[in-house]
Design a protein around this motif. Structure first.
Motif, mmCIF file in Angstrom:
data_model
loop_
_atom_site.group_PDB
_atom_site.id
_atom_site.type_symbol
_atom_site.label_atom_id
_atom_site.label_comp_id
_atom_site.label_asym_id
_atom_site.label_seq_id
_atom_site.Cartn_x
_atom_site.Cartn_y
_atom_site.Cartn_z
ATOM 1 N N GLN A 318 19.528 -27.136 -34.687
ATOM 2 C CA GLN A 318 21.173 -26.918 -34.586
ATOM 3 C C GLN A 318 21.418 -26.750 -36.197
ATOM 4 O OE1 GLN A 318 23.206 -30.590 -32.926
ATOM 5 N NE2 GLN A 318 21.004 -30.807 -31.702
ATOM 6 N N ASP A 319 20.963 -27.499 -37.219
ATOM 7 C CA ASP A 319 21.160 -26.953 -38.528
ATOM 8 C C ASP A 319 21.213 -25.520 -38.808
ATOM 9 O OD1 ASP A 319 22.059 -29.471 -38.749
ATOM 10 O OD2 ASP A 319 20.514 -30.203 -40.102
ATOM 11 N N GLU A 320 19.927 -24.869 -38.170
ATOM 12 C CA GLU A 320 19.469 -23.577 -38.455
ATOM 13 C C GLU A 320 20.496 -22.422 -37.874
ATOM 14 O OE1 GLU A 320 17.333 -22.219 -40.846
ATOM 15 O OE2 GLU A 320 17.347 -24.245 -41.387
ATOM 16 N N ILE A 321 20.827 -23.129 -36.551
ATOM 17 C CA ILE A 321 21.867 -22.117 -36.073
ATOM 18 C C ILE A 321 23.229 -22.136 -36.775
ATOM 19 C CG2 ILE A 321 23.346 -22.007 -33.649
ATOM 20 C CD1 ILE A 321 20.828 -23.179 -32.294
ATOM 21 N N GLY A 322 23.493 -23.106 -37.257
ATOM 22 C CA GLY A 322 24.765 -23.149 -38.122
ATOM 23 C C GLY A 322 24.744 -23.023 -39.415
ATOM 24 N N ARG A 385 14.557 -17.169 -39.885
ATOM 25 C CA ARG A 385 13.782 -17.355 -38.806
ATOM 26 C C ARG A 385 12.079 -17.569 -38.995
ATOM 27 N NH1 ARG A 385 17.640 -13.534 -36.295
ATOM 28 N NH2 ARG A 385 16.682 -11.637 -37.326
ATOM 29 N N GLU A 386 11.798 -16.529 -40.041
ATOM 30 C CA GLU A 386 10.630 -16.801 -40.464
ATOM 31 C C GLU A 386 10.079 -18.185 -41.063
ATOM 32 O OE1 GLU A 386 9.519 -13.593 -43.441
ATOM 33 O OE2 GLU A 386 9.922 -12.390 -41.918
ATOM 34 N N ALA A 387 10.999 -18.645 -41.712
ATOM 35 C CA ALA A 387 10.763 -20.087 -42.217
ATOM 36 C C ALA A 387 10.472 -21.129 -41.100
ATOM 37 C CB ALA A 387 11.900 -20.499 -43.134
ATOM 38 N N LEU A 389 9.787 -20.351 -37.815
ATOM 39 C CA LEU A 389 8.612 -19.880 -37.242
ATOM 40 C C LEU A 389 7.434 -20.750 -37.737
ATOM 41 C CD1 LEU A 389 8.908 -16.475 -35.778
ATOM 42 C CD2 LEU A 389 8.391 -18.674 -34.525
ATOM 43 N N LYS A 390 7.514 -20.473 -39.195
ATOM 44 C CA LYS A 390 6.139 -21.084 -39.848
ATOM 45 C C LYS A 390 5.987 -22.468 -40.003
ATOM 46 C CE LYS A 390 3.948 -20.705 -44.473
ATOM 47 N NZ LYS A 390 4.297 -20.829 -45.994
ATOM 48 N N LEU A 391 6.958 -23.084 -40.132
ATOM 49 C CA LEU A 391 7.241 -24.653 -39.689
ATOM 50 C C LEU A 391 6.654 -25.141 -38.493
ATOM 51 C CD1 LEU A 391 8.626 -26.949 -41.597
ATOM 52 C CD2 LEU A 391 10.314 -27.012 -40.072
ATOM 53 N N MET A 392 7.071 -24.419 -37.442
ATOM 54 C CA MET A 392 6.667 -24.617 -36.095
ATOM 55 C C MET A 392 5.254 -24.638 -36.099
ATOM 56 S SD MET A 392 9.182 -26.328 -34.662
ATOM 57 C CE MET A 392 8.516 -26.161 -33.226
ATOM 58 N N ASP A 393 4.697 -23.221 -36.476
ATOM 59 C CA ASP A 393 3.373 -23.006 -36.160
ATOM 60 C C ASP A 393 2.244 -24.080 -36.882
ATOM 61 O OD1 ASP A 393 3.053 -20.833 -34.751
ATOM 62 O OD2 ASP A 393 3.466 -19.305 -36.486
ATOM 63 N N ALA A 426 4.904 -30.249 -45.585
ATOM 64 C CA ALA A 426 5.768 -31.160 -46.631
ATOM 65 C C ALA A 426 6.051 -29.936 -47.746
ATOM 66 C CB ALA A 426 4.750 -31.908 -47.297
ATOM 67 N N ASP A 427 5.543 -29.238 -48.023
ATOM 68 C CA ASP A 427 6.073 -28.193 -49.237
ATOM 69 C C ASP A 427 7.271 -27.428 -48.673
ATOM 70 O OD1 ASP A 427 4.210 -29.074 -50.907
ATOM 71 O OD2 ASP A 427 2.757 -27.229 -50.532
ATOM 72 N N LEU A 428 7.074 -26.957 -47.171
ATOM 73 C CA LEU A 428 8.296 -26.184 -46.554
ATOM 74 C C LEU A 428 9.653 -27.240 -46.475
ATOM 75 C CD1 LEU A 428 7.064 -24.003 -43.709
ATOM 76 C CD2 LEU A 428 8.608 -23.382 -45.415
ATOM 77 N N LEU A 429 9.210 -28.311 -46.086
ATOM 78 C CA LEU A 429 10.469 -29.293 -45.893
ATOM 79 C C LEU A 429 11.043 -29.418 -47.151
ATOM 80 C CD1 LEU A 429 9.201 -32.255 -43.559
ATOM 81 C CD2 LEU A 429 10.484 -30.099 -42.825
ATOM 82 N N SER A 430 10.196 -29.509 -48.392
ATOM 83 C CA SER A 430 10.939 -29.966 -49.524
ATOM 84 C C SER A 430 11.640 -28.768 -50.297
ATOM 85 C CB SER A 430 9.820 -31.017 -50.317
ATOM 86 O OG SER A 430 8.649 -30.147 -50.349
ATOM 87 N N THR A 431 11.286 -27.462 -49.822
ATOM 88 C CA THR A 431 12.036 -26.629 -50.415
ATOM 89 C C THR A 431 12.951 -25.831 -49.517
ATOM 90 O OG1 THR A 431 9.904 -24.934 -49.793
ATOM 91 C CG2 THR A 431 9.993 -25.966 -51.878
ATOM 92 N N THR A 432 12.440 -25.168 -48.325
ATOM 93 C CA THR A 432 13.333 -24.356 -47.612
ATOM 94 C C THR A 432 14.141 -25.221 -46.804
ATOM 95 O OG1 THR A 432 11.421 -23.066 -47.082
ATOM 96 C CG2 THR A 432 13.314 -22.608 -46.149
ATOM 97 N N PHE A 433 13.857 -26.451 -46.549
ATOM 98 C CA PHE A 433 14.686 -27.298 -45.540
ATOM 99 C C PHE A 433 15.096 -28.488 -46.572
ATOM 100 C CE2 PHE A 433 11.990 -24.929 -43.030
ATOM 101 C CZ PHE A 433 12.861 -24.537 -41.787
ATOM 102 N N LYS A 434 15.255 -28.390 -47.960
ATOM 103 C CA LYS A 434 15.750 -29.403 -48.766
ATOM 104 C C LYS A 434 17.046 -30.051 -48.396
ATOM 105 C CE LYS A 434 15.876 -30.375 -53.789
ATOM 106 N NZ LYS A 434 14.943 -31.626 -53.484
ATOM 107 N N TYR A 435 17.925 -29.129 -47.641
ATOM 108 C CA TYR A 435 19.049 -29.699 -47.316
ATOM 109 C C TYR A 435 19.016 -30.939 -46.432
ATOM 110 C CZ TYR A 435 18.421 -27.202 -42.831
ATOM 111 O OH TYR A 435 18.223 -26.810 -41.653
#
Length: 499
Positions: A318-322, A385-387, A389-393, A426-435
Motif C-alpha cells: 500500500q505504501d509503495e502504491i501511494g 518497482r525494481e526495489a 521486486l528485489k525485496l520480494m525475490d 536488511a540493507d534494503l529495508l534500512s535504505t530504500t524502505f527507510k521510511y
C-alpha cells in the motif's frame, strides 16, 4: 466415512482412546495416580469450586498426559518394530534406551459461537492443547549416537497431532488458563523424571520423553513465559533486543532467553533486590513481568511468521502504491484509497478476496511472484518497482528455509545462502524502505532476519516444529462441535475430544 455417530463407536473406540493399554512408570510418577485405565477427565480436576463465573464442570475436558502418550506410542507400535528391523537391530535386545521426542502446541481460537444446547453459558472462546510424536530413537548400551527408528513424515498434519485438552477459555484469561494447564504442567514435569514401561511387540520396553513446546504463536509464548505483550519494546521472545536496537541492527542477534532465565528475572522483578526505579527494573529484567508457568522452546513459529510477514508486506504494498517515501504523513483518506486499489488489483489478477484478518491461506497466496507482479503494475515509478521486486525475490529465497520440514534435504542452497540473503534484505529495508523501518521493525521480521540460521543449526528444522497441525485441528474442533457432539454443555467437549 470416518466420523460415525457416537453410539456406533463404543466397542472399537475403546482400543483407540487413551485408557485402554496397561503400563507403569519407574519410579512411579510424583503426584499422579498410578491407575492406567483413565479416559476423559474434567480439565479442572480439583479446582472446581474456585472458578466462579462459569459452572466449572462444563468448561474443560482432557486426557491425563501420561495416558494419552501411552496411547500415542501404542499407535506407533508397528512403526517402532519396523524401524528396529530396518536398522538391523534385534528387537529382543532392544528393551531400553528409547527416547520419544514430543512437540507440544497450544492455541486460542477466537469465536466458537454458542450452541443451542442445554446448560449454562460458557465463554465464546476456546483453547486447544495438543501434542505430536516427532521422533523415537534408541541408544544402545555400547553406542555413542542414538539411532532414529521413527520420524514423523508429516509433523504438521492434523492426523499426527493429538488433542490433550479442550477448554472454553479466553486465551487472555491468564488465571483460568493456568488453572487448567497447571495439572498438565505437573504431569509433564513428573514424566521427565521417570521412565515409561510399556509392552511393544510383545516385550516390555522402557521409554523416556523429551517435551518441546514449539507450536505456540507469539502471543501464547509471551503469556506462558511471563513476557510483556507483543507490542512491547522488547520485541523478541528469543533475545533481549529492544525494537529500536532490532531496527538498527537487523541481523546480528543470538538466542539468549530461556525458561530458567525468565523465572530468575521474574524473581528480580518481584523482589527488586537493588531497589531500582520502575524503568531501571524493567530494563534489568528485559520485559519479564509475570511468572512464567510453562516451558516453551525459544523458536519461531513458521505459520505465524508467514502470517506476520505477509501482513507487513501487505502494508508495504500500500505504501509503495501511494509513494509514501515522498510524503511525511498521508491522510487516512489517501491510505484507504491505496488499500482499495490494492485489494481490487489482487482480486482482479489473482481472484484473491480481501480478508478481515490475515490468515495462512491468504498469506501464502499474497507472498507469490504473481502477486508481486500484480502489485508492481500499480507502483508509479520503475525504480521503486525494481526495489520491491528485489525485496520480494530475497524473501522468496529465504522463506523455504524456515517453511520446509527438512531444509537440509529440501533446499540446501537456500539454507547456505540464508545469512547472506537476510543481510541483503536488511540493507534494503534500512535504505530504500527507510521510511517504514526507521527505529521500528515488526516482531516476526526481526526473528526472520536474525534468528533463523541459529534455530536450524540447533533443531535441524523450523517448519517441522510449527503450530500448523494444531491450527488444522482447530478446524476439526469447530466441525465436530457442530456435527458430531451431543447438544449439551456437560458432554459436548467430551465428544469433540473423543473424535
Amino acid at each position: 466415512q470416518i466420523f460415525q455417530p457416537l453410539h456406533t463407536l463404543r466397542n472399537a473406540e475403546k482400543e483407540l482412546l487413551p485408557g485402554f493399554h496397561q503400563y507403569e512408570w519407574q519410579p512411579a510418577l510424583k503426584n499422579v495416580s498410578s491407575s492406567w485405565d483413565v479416559g476423559i477427565i474434567d480439565g479442572l480436576s480439583g479446582w472446581t469450586s474456585s472458578v466462579d463465573d462459569v459452572p466449572a464442570d462444563t468448561i474443560s475436558r482432557r486426557f491425563r498426559y501420561d495416558v494419552a502418550l501411552v496411547s500415542a506410542v501404542k499407535d506407533l507400535e508397528e512403526d517402532i518394530m519396523e524401524g528396529l528391523r530396518e536398522r538391523g537391530l534385534d528387537d529382543s535386545a532392544c528393551t531400553s534406551g528409547f527416547t520419544v521426542v514430543v512437540k507440544e502446541s497450544c492455541d486460542g481460537m477466537g469465536d466458537v459461537s454458542e450452541k443451542h444446547g442445554s446448560g449454562p453459558p460458557v465463554p465464546e472462546k476456546a483453547v486447544r492443547f495438543s501434542f505430536t510424536i516427532m521422533s523415537i530413537n534408541i541408544r544402545l548400551d555400547d553406542e555413542e549416537d542414538a539411532v532414529t527408528i521413527f520420524q514423523e513424515q508429516k509433523p504438521n498434519s492434523e492426523l499426527s497431532c493429538r488433542p490433550l485438552s479442550l477448554m472454553f477459555v479466553d486465551e487472555s484469561d491468564h488465571e483460568t488458563l493456568t488453572a487448567i494447564l497447571g495439572p498438565v504442567v505437573a504431569e509433564r514435569k513428573a514424566m521427565l523424571e521417570s521412565r515409561l514401561i510399556l509392552s511393544i511387540g510383545g516385550m516390555q520396553r522402557s521409554f523416556r520423553f523429551l517435551f518441546r513446546g514449539t507450536g505456540y504463536d507469539e502471543k501464547m509464548v509471551r503469556e506462558m513465559e511471563g513476557l510483556e505483550a507483543s507490542g512491547s519494546t522488547y520485541v523478541c521472545t528469543l533475545c533481549d533486543s529492544t525494537r529500536p536496537e532490532a531496527a538498527k541492527n537487523m541481523v546480528l542477534h543470538s538466542i539468549t532467553r530461556n525458561h530458567g532465565e525468565n523465572l530468575e528475572r521474574y524473581e528480580i522483578w518481584r523482589t527488586n533486590p537493588f531497589s531500582e526505579s520502575a524503568d531501571e527494573l524493567r530494563d534489568r529484567v528485559k520485559g519479564v513481568s509475570a511468572k512464567p508457568f510453562m516451558e516453551t522452546q525459544p523458536t519461531l513459529d513458521a505459520l505465524h511468521c508467514d502470517i506476520g510477514n505477509a501482513t507487513e508486506f501487505y502494508k508495504i504494498f500500500q505504501d509503495e502504491i501511494g509513494e509514501v517515501f515522498l510524503k511525511s504523513n498521508p491522510s487516512r483518506e489517501e491510505r484507504r484509497r491505496w488499500r482499495s486499489a490494492l485489494d481490487k488489483q489482487l482480486r482482479k489478477k489473482l481472484k484473491l478476496k480481501p480478508v478481515m484478518r490475515m490468515n495462512g491461506n491468504y498469506a501464502r497466496r499474497l507472498m507469490t511472484r504473481e502477486a508481486v507482479e500484480a502489485v508492481c503494475e500499480l507502483v508509479p515509478t520503475e525504480e521503486r518497482r525494481e526495489a520491491l521486486l528485489k525485496l520480494m525475490d530475497l524473501y522468496f529465497q529465504m522463506k523455504p528455509v524456515w517453511r520446509s520440514t527438512f531444509p537440509a534435504r529440501d533446499c540446501p542452497d537456500q539454507l547456505c545462502r540464508y545469512s547472506y540473503n537476510s543481510q541483503q534484505f536488511a540493507d534494503l529495508l534500512s535504505t530504500t524502505f527507510k521510511y517504514r523501518y526507521d527505529g521500528k521493525i515488526t516482531n516476526y521480521l526481526h526473528k526472520t532476519l536474525a534468528h533463523v540460521p541459529e534455530i536450524i543449526e540447533r533443531d535441524g528444522s523450523i517448519g517441522a516444529w510449527a503450530s500448523e497441525g494444531n491450527e488444522s485441528g482447530n478446524k476439526l474442533f469447530r466441525r465436530f462441535r457442530k456435527m458430531n457432539a451431543r447438544q449439551s454443555k456437560a458432554f459436548e467437549l467430551e465428544d469433540v475430544l473423543k473424535h
